[in-house]
Design a protein around this motif. Structure first.
Motif, PDB file in Angstrom:
ATOM      1  N   ARG A   1       0.825  -1.211   0.000  1.00  0.00           N
ATOM      2  CA  ARG A   1       0.000   0.000   0.000  1.00  0.00           C
ATOM      3  C   ARG A   1       0.858   1.260   0.000  1.00  0.00           C
ATOM      4  O   ARG A   1       0.477   2.284  -0.572  1.00  0.00           O
ATOM      5  N   LYS A   2       2.013   1.185   0.636  1.00  0.00           N
ATOM      6  CA  LYS A   2       2.936   2.321   0.668  1.00  0.00           C
ATOM      7  C   LYS A   2       3.749   2.436  -0.621  1.00  0.00           C
ATOM      8  O   LYS A   2       4.506   3.393  -0.797  1.00  0.00           O
ATOM      9  N   GLY A   3       3.611   1.450  -1.500  1.00  0.00           N
ATOM     10  CA  GLY A   3       4.341   1.485  -2.770  1.00  0.00           C
ATOM     11  C   GLY A   3       5.803   1.116  -2.650  1.00  0.00           C
ATOM     12  O   GLY A   3       6.599   1.439  -3.536  1.00  0.00           O
ATOM     13  N   LEU A   4       6.173   0.408  -1.567  1.00  0.00           N
ATOM     14  CA  LEU A   4       7.581   0.074  -1.337  1.00  0.00           C
ATOM     15  C   LEU A   4       7.963  -1.288  -1.912  1.00  0.00           C
ATOM     16  O   LEU A   4       9.130  -1.530  -2.217  1.00  0.00           O
ATOM     17  N   ILE A   5       6.988  -2.186  -2.015  1.00  0.00           N
ATOM     18  CA  ILE A   5       7.233  -3.473  -2.650  1.00  0.00           C
ATOM     19  C   ILE A   5       6.081  -3.789  -3.591  1.00  0.00           C
ATOM     20  O   ILE A   5       5.006  -3.193  -3.495  1.00  0.00           O
ATOM     21  N   SER A   6       6.313  -4.713  -4.507  1.00  0.00           N
ATOM     22  CA  SER A   6       5.264  -5.127  -5.439  1.00  0.00           C
ATOM     23  C   SER A   6       5.310  -6.641  -5.559  1.00  0.00           C
ATOM     24  O   SER A   6       6.310  -7.280  -5.240  1.00  0.00           O
ATOM     25  N   ARG A   7       4.201  -7.207  -6.013  1.00  0.00           N
ATOM     26  CA  ARG A   7       4.146  -8.663  -6.185  1.00  0.00           C
ATOM     27  C   ARG A   7       4.016  -9.029  -7.654  1.00  0.00           C
ATOM     28  O   ARG A   7       3.461  -8.280  -8.453  1.00  0.00           O
TER      29      ARG A   7
ATOM     30  N   THR B   1      10.207  -1.858  -5.043  1.00  0.00           N
ATOM     31  CA  THR B   1       9.908  -0.909  -6.113  1.00  0.00           C
ATOM     32  C   THR B   1      10.986   0.174  -6.140  1.00  0.00           C
ATOM     33  O   THR B   1      11.910   0.173  -5.326  1.00  0.00           O
ATOM     34  N   GLU B   2      10.849   1.122  -7.059  1.00  0.00           N
ATOM     35  CA  GLU B   2      11.783   2.257  -7.091  1.00  0.00           C
ATOM     36  C   GLU B   2      11.720   3.019  -5.772  1.00  0.00           C
ATOM     37  O   GLU B   2      12.745   3.445  -5.238  1.00  0.00           O
TER      38      GLU B   2
ATOM     39  N   GLY C   1      10.945   1.721  -2.938  1.00  0.00           N
ATOM     40  CA  GLY C   1      11.569   0.856  -1.949  1.00  0.00           C
ATOM     41  C   GLY C   1      13.079   0.993  -1.934  1.00  0.00           C
ATOM     42  O   GLY C   1      13.719   0.912  -0.889  1.00  0.00           O
ATOM     43  N   LYS C   2      13.659   1.215  -3.105  1.00  0.00           N
ATOM     44  CA  LYS C   2      15.111   1.390  -3.183  1.00  0.00           C
ATOM     45  C   LYS C   2      15.556   2.659  -2.464  1.00  0.00           C
ATOM     46  O   LYS C   2      16.695   2.765  -2.015  1.00  0.00           O
ATOM     47  N   LEU C   3      14.638   3.622  -2.367  1.00  0.00           N
ATOM     48  CA  LEU C   3      14.950   4.894  -1.697  1.00  0.00           C
ATOM     49  C   LEU C   3      14.459   4.910  -0.257  1.00  0.00           C
ATOM     50  O   LEU C   3      14.487   5.942   0.399  1.00  0.00           O
ATOM     51  N   TYR C   4      14.027   3.774   0.260  1.00  0.00           N
ATOM     52  CA  TYR C   4      13.397   3.689   1.584  1.00  0.00           C
ATOM     53  C   TYR C   4      14.288   4.230   2.688  1.00  0.00           C
ATOM     54  O   TYR C   4      13.817   4.872   3.629  1.00  0.00           O
ATOM     55  N   PHE C   5      15.596   3.968   2.602  1.00  0.00           N
ATOM     56  CA  PHE C   5      16.504   4.365   3.673  1.00  0.00           C
ATOM     57  C   PHE C   5      17.098   5.763   3.460  1.00  0.00           C
ATOM     58  O   PHE C   5      18.014   6.168   4.157  1.00  0.00           O
ATOM     59  N   THR C   6      16.563   6.484   2.487  1.00  0.00           N
ATOM     60  CA  THR C   6      17.023   7.846   2.226  1.00  0.00           C
ATOM     61  C   THR C   6      16.354   8.800   3.203  1.00  0.00           C
ATOM     62  O   THR C   6      15.140   8.764   3.376  1.00  0.00           O
TER      63      THR C   6
ATOM     64  N   SER D   1      29.302  -6.114 -10.908  1.00  0.00           N
ATOM     65  CA  SER D   1      28.441  -7.099 -11.570  1.00  0.00           C
ATOM     66  C   SER D   1      26.952  -6.793 -11.454  1.00  0.00           C
ATOM     67  O   SER D   1      26.166  -7.214 -12.298  1.00  0.00           O
ATOM     68  N   HIS D   2      26.537  -6.103 -10.389  1.00  0.00           N
ATOM     69  CA  HIS D   2      25.126  -5.752 -10.191  1.00  0.00           C
ATOM     70  C   HIS D   2      25.030  -4.293  -9.771  1.00  0.00           C
ATOM     71  O   HIS D   2      25.818  -3.835  -8.935  1.00  0.00           O
ATOM     72  N   ARG D   3      24.070  -3.586 -10.356  1.00  0.00           N
ATOM     73  CA  ARG D   3      23.870  -2.179 -10.000  1.00  0.00           C
ATOM     74  C   ARG D   3      22.388  -1.941  -9.760  1.00  0.00           C
ATOM     75  O   ARG D   3      21.541  -2.386 -10.537  1.00  0.00           O
ATOM     76  N   GLN D   4      22.078  -1.213  -8.697  1.00  0.00           N
ATOM     77  CA  GLN D   4      20.684  -0.924  -8.396  1.00  0.00           C
ATOM     78  C   GLN D   4      20.028  -0.094  -9.494  1.00  0.00           C
ATOM     79  O   GLN D   4      18.835  -0.243  -9.756  1.00  0.00           O
ATOM     80  N   VAL D   5      20.796   0.747 -10.146  1.00  0.00           N
ATOM     81  CA  VAL D   5      20.222   1.573 -11.211  1.00  0.00           C
ATOM     82  C   VAL D   5      19.893   0.750 -12.456  1.00  0.00           C
ATOM     83  O   VAL D   5      19.199   1.214 -13.350  1.00  0.00           O
TER      84      VAL D   5
END
Length: 209
Positions: A45-51, A68-69, A71-76, A188-192
């Motif tokens: 509901r908060k738009g932080l994760i999706s299924r 979600t996008e 969610g990636k900024l959750y700790f900002t 090898s992996h980037r969040q962007v």
């Protein structure tokens, strides 16, 4: 366990292991699937994760969850959110060169800081110290040794918005690690690039030229 700490654990778990099932989330929290489902639906509901629906040939479909996008900024923090809006403004105004200059100056500053702390250490010590430095800067870094190489995984990216707008930020991070560690570094992996984490593979420099 309070609501915020549960949210933190779920998001960090999904970022590290995702996509994950509801059962995996429940097992990680040590609670029932019903209890996990309550927390998961709140995060949705908060738009932080999706299924995502996983269809099966037989039986009911199952679901996996990912960040979600947002969610990636959750700790900002709130100050960083203002900075992100400012960066968007600079991008719209066509002043990219200001950000590139900032990134280059940041590279020099971090290089001097890291180099001073890593100087005269062997590679094992350097990687361990680098992981602690990155964690202290909000990257939530984890270090693992894999034979003769190392894995540095960052669960959070404080410069995510900068990196998503200015790809030079990621290449500078890799180059920074390579220089201060005096090692070969692969990003090898980037969040962007739609990964949940930033992952760096660190290897001793090859003597073959």
């Amino acid at each position: 366990m309070n609501e915020t700490s549960t949210e933190n654990r779920i998001i960090l778990f999904i970022k590290e292991k995702g996509p994950v099932t509801l059962q995996e989330i429940a097992d990680n929290l040590g609670i029932t699937k019903m209890g996990a489902y309550k927390h998961v639906t709140q995060l949705e509901r908060k738009g932080l994760i999706s299924r995502k629906v996983i269809k099966k040939e037989v039986g009911r479909p199952s679901y996996v969850f990912n960040v979600t996008e947002s969610g990636k900024l959750y700790f900002t923090n709130s100050d960083s959110l203002i900075l992100l809006k400012f960066l968007d403004y600079i991008k719209r105004e066509g002043k990219d060169e200001l950000v590139i200059k900032f990134l280059k100056d940041r590279f020099k500053s971090l290089y001097n800081e890291y180099k001073d702390k890593l100087d005269k250490k062997d590679l094992d010590e350097k990687v361990e110290i680098l992981g602690k430095l990155r964690t202290s800067e909000g990257y939530m870094a984890e270090v693992k040794k894999c034979g003769n190489s190392f894995e540095l995984m960052e669960l959070n990216c404080p410069i995510y918005r900068i990196a998503s707008l200015f790809g030079e930020a990621c290449s500078m991070e890799r180059d920074l690690f390579s220089k201060v560690l005096d090692a070969e570094v692969e990003n090898s992996h980037r969040q962007v690039d739609n990964s949940n984490v930033c992952r760096f593979i660190i290897r001793p420099k090859s003597n073959i030229h």
